[in-house]
Scaffold this motif. Structure first.
Motif, PDB file in Angstrom:
ATOM      1  N   ARG A 121       0.843  -0.963  -0.718  1.00  0.00           N
ATOM      2  CA  ARG A 121      -0.222  -0.072  -0.141  1.00  0.00           C
ATOM      3  C   ARG A 121       0.680   1.028  -0.220  1.00  0.00           C
ATOM      4  NH1 ARG A 121      -6.091  -0.189   1.577  1.00  0.00           N
ATOM      5  NH2 ARG A 121      -6.502   2.442   2.392  1.00  0.00           N
ATOM      6  N   ALA A 122       1.873   1.254   0.282  1.00  0.00           N
ATOM      7  CA  ALA A 122       2.930   2.261   0.220  1.00  0.00           C
ATOM      8  C   ALA A 122       3.588   2.489  -0.218  1.00  0.00           C
ATOM      9  CB  ALA A 122       4.202   2.310   1.602  1.00  0.00           C
ATOM     10  N   PHE A 123       4.062   1.570  -1.967  1.00  0.00           N
ATOM     11  CA  PHE A 123       4.873   1.805  -2.735  1.00  0.00           C
ATOM     12  C   PHE A 123       4.389   1.371  -3.735  1.00  0.00           C
ATOM     13  CE2 PHE A 123       8.016   0.675   0.996  1.00  0.00           C
ATOM     14  CZ  PHE A 123       8.814   1.986   1.117  1.00  0.00           C
ATOM     15  N   LEU A 124       3.330   0.652  -4.306  1.00  0.00           N
ATOM     16  CA  LEU A 124       2.501   0.192  -5.207  1.00  0.00           C
ATOM     17  C   LEU A 124       1.675   0.594  -6.165  1.00  0.00           C
ATOM     18  CD1 LEU A 124       3.520  -4.202  -4.920  1.00  0.00           C
ATOM     19  CD2 LEU A 124       5.855  -1.612  -5.288  1.00  0.00           C
ATOM     20  N   ASN A 125       1.981   1.356  -7.110  1.00  0.00           N
ATOM     21  CA  ASN A 125       1.153   2.204  -8.153  1.00  0.00           C
ATOM     22  C   ASN A 125       0.689   0.494  -9.449  1.00  0.00           C
ATOM     23  OD1 ASN A 125       0.845   4.502  -7.400  1.00  0.00           O
ATOM     24  ND2 ASN A 125       2.377   4.592  -8.176  1.00  0.00           N
TER      25      ASN A 125
ATOM     26  N   ALA B 135      13.325   0.746 -12.771  1.00  0.00           N
ATOM     27  CA  ALA B 135      11.974   1.570 -12.114  1.00  0.00           C
ATOM     28  C   ALA B 135      11.499   0.532 -10.698  1.00  0.00           C
ATOM     29  CB  ALA B 135      11.479   2.013 -12.408  1.00  0.00           C
ATOM     30  N   THR B 136      12.273  -0.725 -10.428  1.00  0.00           N
ATOM     31  CA  THR B 136      11.754  -0.834  -9.586  1.00  0.00           C
ATOM     32  C   THR B 136      11.815  -0.926  -7.766  1.00  0.00           C
ATOM     33  OG1 THR B 136      12.664  -2.848 -10.443  1.00  0.00           O
ATOM     34  CG2 THR B 136      11.958  -3.609  -8.333  1.00  0.00           C
ATOM     35  N   LYS B 137      10.478  -0.994  -6.966  1.00  0.00           N
ATOM     36  CA  LYS B 137      10.321   0.077  -6.174  1.00  0.00           C
ATOM     37  C   LYS B 137      11.289  -0.618  -5.443  1.00  0.00           C
ATOM     38  CE  LYS B 137       6.900   3.249  -7.075  1.00  0.00           C
ATOM     39  NZ  LYS B 137       6.043   3.590  -6.990  1.00  0.00           N
TER      40      LYS B 137
ATOM     41  N   GLU C  24      21.906   0.942  -3.528  1.00  0.00           N
ATOM     42  CA  GLU C  24      22.168   1.871  -3.373  1.00  0.00           C
ATOM     43  C   GLU C  24      21.752   2.367  -5.205  1.00  0.00           C
ATOM     44  OE1 GLU C  24      22.370   5.525  -1.307  1.00  0.00           O
ATOM     45  OE2 GLU C  24      21.748   4.114  -0.649  1.00  0.00           O
TER      46      GLU C  24
ATOM     47  N   TYR D  88      20.984   1.192  -7.928  1.00  0.00           N
ATOM     48  CA  TYR D  88      19.614   1.506  -8.920  1.00  0.00           C
ATOM     49  C   TYR D  88      18.378   2.161  -8.029  1.00  0.00           C
ATOM     50  CZ  TYR D  88      22.200  -1.569 -11.778  1.00  0.00           C
ATOM     51  OH  TYR D  88      22.717  -2.272 -12.834  1.00  0.00           O
ATOM     52  N   ASP D  89      18.675   2.295  -6.644  1.00  0.00           N
ATOM     53  CA  ASP D  89      17.562   3.393  -5.674  1.00  0.00           C
ATOM     54  C   ASP D  89      16.352   2.603  -5.593  1.00  0.00           C
ATOM     55  OD1 ASP D  89      16.589   5.694  -4.949  1.00  0.00           O
ATOM     56  OD2 ASP D  89      15.891   6.732  -6.211  1.00  0.00           O
ATOM     57  N   PHE D  90      16.365   1.578  -4.800  1.00  0.00           N
ATOM     58  CA  PHE D  90      14.869   1.013  -4.571  1.00  0.00           C
ATOM     59  C   PHE D  90      15.425   0.164  -3.262  1.00  0.00           C
ATOM     60  CE2 PHE D  90      18.434  -2.592  -5.898  1.00  0.00           C
ATOM     61  CZ  PHE D  90      18.356  -3.848  -4.881  1.00  0.00           C
ATOM     62  N   TYR D  91      14.035  -0.104  -2.340  1.00  0.00           N
ATOM     63  CA  TYR D  91      13.900  -0.105  -1.311  1.00  0.00           C
ATOM     64  C   TYR D  91      14.352  -1.722  -0.649  1.00  0.00           C
ATOM     65  CZ  TYR D  91      12.367   4.408   0.485  1.00  0.00           C
ATOM     66  OH  TYR D  91      12.017   5.443   0.069  1.00  0.00           O
TER      67      TYR D  91
ATOM     68  N   ARG E 284      17.556   2.689   3.315  1.00  0.00           N
ATOM     69  CA  ARG E 284      16.825   1.644   2.409  1.00  0.00           C
ATOM     70  C   ARG E 284      15.794   0.353   2.872  1.00  0.00           C
ATOM     71  NH1 ARG E 284      17.396   3.801  -1.980  1.00  0.00           N
ATOM     72  NH2 ARG E 284      19.187   4.741  -2.782  1.00  0.00           N
TER      73      ARG E 284
ATOM     74  N   MET F 281      21.474   8.067  -3.493  1.00  0.00           N
ATOM     75  CA  MET F 281      20.886   8.749  -4.199  1.00  0.00           C
ATOM     76  C   MET F 281      18.507   7.958  -3.631  1.00  0.00           C
ATOM     77  SD  MET F 281      18.021  10.052  -7.857  1.00  0.00           S
ATOM     78  CE  MET F 281      17.634   8.686  -7.140  1.00  0.00           C
ATOM     79  N   LYS F 282      17.595   8.658  -3.012  1.00  0.00           N
ATOM     80  CA  LYS F 282      16.569   8.376  -2.864  1.00  0.00           C
ATOM     81  C   LYS F 282      15.405   8.710  -2.939  1.00  0.00           C
ATOM     82  CE  LYS F 282      16.184   7.362   1.426  1.00  0.00           C
ATOM     83  NZ  LYS F 282      16.049   7.177   3.042  1.00  0.00           N
TER      84      LYS F 282
ATOM     85  N   LYS G 102       9.243   6.762  -4.942  1.00  0.00           N
ATOM     86  CA  LYS G 102       8.685   5.869  -4.470  1.00  0.00           C
ATOM     87  C   LYS G 102       7.526   5.429  -4.226  1.00  0.00           C
ATOM     88  CE  LYS G 102      12.688   4.393  -6.387  1.00  0.00           C
ATOM     89  NZ  LYS G 102      12.984   3.378  -7.393  1.00  0.00           N
ATOM     90  N   LEU G 103       7.011   6.436  -3.168  1.00  0.00           N
ATOM     91  CA  LEU G 103       5.686   5.990  -2.668  1.00  0.00           C
ATOM     92  C   LEU G 103       4.824   5.898  -4.051  1.00  0.00           C
ATOM     93  CD1 LEU G 103       5.782   8.142   0.587  1.00  0.00           C
ATOM     94  CD2 LEU G 103       5.645   5.946  -0.323  1.00  0.00           C
ATOM     95  N   ALA G 104       3.473   5.212  -3.440  1.00  0.00           N
ATOM     96  CA  ALA G 104       2.726   5.244  -4.372  1.00  0.00           C
ATOM     97  C   ALA G 104       1.643   6.041  -4.654  1.00  0.00           C
ATOM     98  CB  ALA G 104       1.659   3.735  -3.952  1.00  0.00           C
TER      99      ALA G 104
ATOM    100  N   ARG H 128      -1.194   7.415  -4.480  1.00  0.00           N
ATOM    101  CA  ARG H 128      -2.240   7.173  -3.294  1.00  0.00           C
ATOM    102  C   ARG H 128      -1.779   7.819  -1.966  1.00  0.00           C
ATOM    103  NH1 ARG H 128      -1.357   1.318  -2.997  1.00  0.00           N
ATOM    104  NH2 ARG H 128      -2.525   0.969  -3.953  1.00  0.00           N
ATOM    105  N   ASN H 129      -0.290   7.997  -2.051  1.00  0.00           N
ATOM    106  CA  ASN H 129       0.149   8.579  -0.938  1.00  0.00           C
ATOM    107  C   ASN H 129       0.620   9.550  -0.531  1.00  0.00           C
ATOM    108  OD1 ASN H 129       0.275   6.192   1.224  1.00  0.00           O
ATOM    109  ND2 ASN H 129       1.343   4.909  -0.254  1.00  0.00           N
TER     110      ASN H 129
END
Lengths: 398, 398
Positions: free
Chosen positions: A112-116, A166-168, A197, A199-202, A230, B1-2, B6-8, B10-11
């Protein structure tokens, strides 16, 4: 006139067999189940837990039944910072912790936080079936990176990141993975963080089994190695205290925690306060480390028993993992065998044992020749009888 | 870089003030709060509940702490069918019921079942702030239908449906609405169901307050009037037993229940079994109707007290609702007054009372001259002192 097309697209994908379907189809008393990932019933500290509920009511009075905060009680979050230090090697504040409905809800909160819709995410192949069910709700584009004996295939991971920059996030269970029992090596942990770091993903570190190590030495958690906020770390009391408490927690950087708090409030307002105060009382009056040591001794014996029987009886064409902790062993059949069809056909009829077939544990739903065995819940007798039956049956057909 | 990007999406909408923000800003001991929708602390059946937890452990043994089913225990669902018959006038089977983490989770499950991004839905204006927070997660296009003294404005509803014929559902709280206390008339209930048939939409009937009527006669629930499986009914034990149990339930047609069950499993696997068995034990050994009658007597007295003080002291330019049940009274200020600014400014400073301003209770976030008062949680003394202070303050400025 009314149509099922009112349903959101996420519910129309027909992603195939769910784990609950398997258990519905196999619910017969004469089967021996190695299916669900359950703790040993006999190992619950039930007297101490009952006393803890009693104490929570005594200590808190009527107010314990009232609405409370979204984040969970401060006093329990303080104790969780001590657990986080001891078991995950991280130094966090109580404000950095949110209590959740088991680890499962924390995974949903991450989605819910990250995904479209159609966002790229990376998961291990195979991975936790419940994580797939939670994340399916956000309709991501899954990219699967195969597991090796020491964790994700880092070359494949980097190729995947090059293809999907663009991997989240990467969702990983680094310690005694569900379903394989595999633990990620220190080198791969460091590499994963470096790639995050670059590729900037969590990184979603889902680590409920980490407390339960039966051999080898604890490796640093990803959260402990993380220098840049991260990692979202998910843990739970389900494997070490009691699943029915439905209590997990997550920790992340303060800016993410603020968002997760809003999400938690939207999902179900707040956690069940009485249960949390009972856990707090349990932790105040009992030695959790001692309880974990006791659990580990029980589970070590069961793991050793299952491994020994598998080693002695399985045909050479069938291989399996030897986990250093956790709940599961992963069995690999010859590629031509479909473990789902096998289970629902002759396995149930002749060997009368239940496992979780691999199909539903891959985001692709395409890999069918493996299955997961749980060794913590069945009794030693059931392990001896059931696993011998399983191995002898496989000897006939493989 | 971050990046926070990254947040969806909706947030990232910044939907404005959340209810938790209000409580954070107003958390001072010398304020009197009419803000949160809390039951009366003194009215919890705490001894019986504690005994019920004890009995649940005794009766179930160690297994009570284990993982259980997604739907919730059959024995409790059977008892809920009796509640559903008595209080909602519907004849359902235990299989038609799913236990949820309070009514809040059921609202989230409705969003997850039906909503793709930008789908049309209709809500009352104003409506329950938590429903907006849950449904925001699915990024719907809200269409707001204003409330009249006897429920939604049916002419506006029909115009809205003509304009948005793909509307997936209407979310309504027909009994003692949150936040207004308004109850929908029988005629409007029948009209809403007829429109649902004509325009092919579902009705989400969120009705946790229905048990608590202090005057007038109970009207048929929408679920009872429904002939075509168009109603999803949401209820809860939070207002009649204890919010900290975090236990609600929903019932719907069997084909929807199958989808809701998959959704519940994805969200958090299953409800907390011990809590549910404690509720079951409470219901087996106590007279819930008698407890509800006791609660109603307490809350009727408080409602009457608050109404009397408001009638005596409010200036003519300020109006308010006289609810027949539930938790809330809705106050309407002159249009020029912004209740949020008033609260965070002079109201807190001079009158030192807390309410929930209307802004966050409208999907549009645009209507600012109302606020919600809770009369169930504050003591009679606090009602006398606080509401008198409020009314005298409003007399000065309106």
């Amino acid at each position: 006139m009314k149509t099922i097309s009112k349903l959101a697209s996420r519910n129309q994908t027909g992603a195939g067999l769910k784990i609950n379907d398997i258990f519905a189809e196999t619910a017969q008393t004469d089967n021996i189940s190695f299916g669900m990932g359950l703790p040993d019933n006999a190992a619950f500290p039930s007297e101490a837990l009952e006393e803890a509920f009693h104490q929570a009511v005594i200590n808190e009075g009527m107010g314990v039944f009232q609405y409370h905060g979204t984040q969970g009680p401060q006093v329990l979050r303080e104790k969780i910072t001590q657990l986080a230090d001891r078991y995950y090697g991280i130094d966090i504040a109580a404000d950095d912790v949110i209590l959740t409905q088991g680890g499962q809800q924390a995974i949903d909160m991450v989605g819910r936080a990250f995904l479209n819709q159609h966002d790229d995410i990376i998961v291990e192949g195979p991975t936790y079936v419940g994580a797939l069910e939670a994340l399916d709700g956000y309709e991501p584009n899954y990219h699967e990176v195969p597991l090796q004996a020491d964790g994700m295939d880092m070359e494949q991971l980097e190729l995947t990141l090059q293809k999907y920059p663009a991997t989240k996030f990467v969702y990983t269970i680094p310690d005694f993975q569900n379903p394989t029992g595999i633990t990620m090596s220190l080198e791969k942990r460091q590499r994963l963080l470096a790639l995050a770091e670059q590729y900037d993903f969590y990184i979603i570190e889902d680590s409920p089994y980490r407390y339960l190590r039966y051999s080898g030495d604890m490796l640093p958690s990803l959260a402990a190695l993380d220098q840049n906020g991260r990692v979202v770390l998910i843990s739970s009391f389900s494997k070490i205290l009691a699943p029915a408490l439905r209590t997990g927690w997550l920790t992340a950087s303060p800016e993410l925690i603020a968002h997760f708090l809003e999400i938690k409030a939207a999902l179900d307002l707040q956690p069940p306060h009485l249960n949390l105060m009972a856990i707090d009382s349990f932790l105040a009056n009992n030695d959790l480390a001692e309880h974990i040591a006791k659990l580990s001794a029980i589970y070590r014996t069961k793991r050793d028993l299952m491994v020994t029987i598998l080693e002695k009886n399985l045909p050479e064409s069938v291989s399996f993992t030897r986990p250093d902790g956790g709940f599961f062993i992963w069995v690999t059949l010859p590629e031509s065998i479909d473990a789902t069809k096998l289970l629902l056909g002759p396995m149930l009829k002749e060997a009368k044992i239940i496992y979780v077939p691999s199909e539903m544990q891959y985001a692709s739903r395409q890999v069918k020749n493996h299955f997961r065995l749980n060794f913590t819940n069945p009794s030693s007798t059931d392990i001896e009888v059931g696993i011998t039956r399983l191995a002898q049956f496989l000897k006939k057909i493989c």
